[in-house]
Design a protein around this motif. Structure first.
Motif: not given
Length: 332
Positions: A224-228, A261-277
């Motif tokens: 969702d964040l990558g799409h937004f 409320r949720m584990d965000c530790s992987t967000l910095s790694q995963r966001l660029p992938l979804y942003f690009t695709v």
């Protein structure tokens, strides 16, 4: 368009689930339309509350019962406090009724913290045990495969622009080299997948919301964040393209709003992938939709949408995506 539905909308089949006497004549006003749906506003004659009638005209997810999928999603999401309350569903007619929510479209210049809070509340909502939402095994790969399917419609079109085809093929090839199937330890949640500014309802006083749950999934928050944040999303209803620092600031605001409320530790790694695709998803959808818009007799047509479709398929726009968002790490 509403005229052909009036006999049904005056029947007990439609009115009784809403607690309205059969034969009551309701007044409907156009609220808006998407590419695959029509939305009308009406007032409940007993409660005086404003309601929304949503009518599907097709399914982007290729579902046999699109409206029931949306209705089930809204039921699961309602505890978030950020989505419309679902009231009645009519699968045979492709209709649902939900509560009307007030608000204006999101402004990227002023409403990013509010959007972060909305998404944090939605993503932190517990997924119902009986959820009907589809959960792809590898969501980034699923987006990419959807892109391949959509862009093929443009490749196969006799009126396709050869230069546009060549640029799309390059984008497809280079984004296909990303680790799209890489396993992730990120938490899963209910995601919207279509976060353009017009789907947010912002209120300066009171709560703000997210509507239009046509294509929800169970996936990781970064989808969702990558799409937004992607330029293919922000440019859709506005002329805004976010700068790298704005993207980073939003991610920080989102993590703060999640507040443990949720584990965000992987967000910095995963966001660029979804942003690009997501950039690829935006332009391949536009390529498919542009062909559809050029066919005679299309049921729904929006001239603002048609202008944007053409803008996204301009070679200069595609070159910019390739050079500045695919071949460079935009978020570095």
């Amino acid at each position: 368009m509403i005229t052909k539905y009036l006999p049904l909308l005056r029947s007990g089949e439609f009115l009784s689930p809403l607690g309205i006497p059969a034969g009551t004549e309701l007044e409907f006003s156009v609220l808006g339309q998407g590419e695959y749906n029509l939305n009308y506003c009406f007032t409940h004659p007993v409660t005086g509350k404003n309601l929304v009638l949503r009518i599907n005209t097709g399914s982007q997810m290729h579902l046999a019962d699109q409206i029931s999928y949306e209705f089930a999603a809204l039921k699961g999401l309602f505890p978030s406090g950020r989505t419309p309350e679902p009231l009645a569903c009519y699968p045979q007619q492709g209709m649902l009724v939900m509560a009307y929510l007030p608000g204006r479209a999101l402004h990227y210049e002023t409403d990013m913290k509010t959007a972060a809070a909305i998404l944090a509340d939605i993503h932190s909502t517990t997924i119902p045990a009986d959820s009907r939402l589809i959960r792809p095994d590898a969501p980034a790969r699923a987006i990419y495969e959807e892109c391949l399917e959509m862009v093929q419609h443009y490749y196969d079109w006799e009126k396709a622009d050869p230069e546009v085809c060549a640029l799309l093929r390059t984008l497809v090839e280079e984004i296909g080299r990303l680790p799209l199937s890489e396993p992730s330890d990120a938490p899963v949640c209910m995601v919207n997948t279509e976060l353009n500014s017009g789907n947010f309802l912002i209120n300066e006083e009171g709560k703000s919301y997210l509507v239009d749950w046509e294509k929800p999934l169970i996936s990781e928050p970064a989808q969702d964040l990558g799409h937004f944040l992607a330029p293919t999303t922000t440019f859709w209803k506005t002329d805004v393209i976010l700068k790298p620092q704005q993207v980073k600031d939003f991610a920080a605001d989102y993590i703060a709003a999640v507040d443990g409320r949720m584990d965000c530790s992987t967000l910095s790694q995963r966001l660029p992938l979804y942003f690009t695709v997501t950039c690829l998803r935006g332009v391949t959808w536009c390529a498919m939709a542009y062909r559809e818009y050029c066919q005679p007799g299309r049921q729904l047509r929006n001239e603002d949408t048609f202008r944007k479709l053409k803008a996204y398929l301009e070679p200069a726009f595609l070159h910019n995506l390739l050079e500045n968002y695919v071949r460079k790490d935009f978020l570095a």
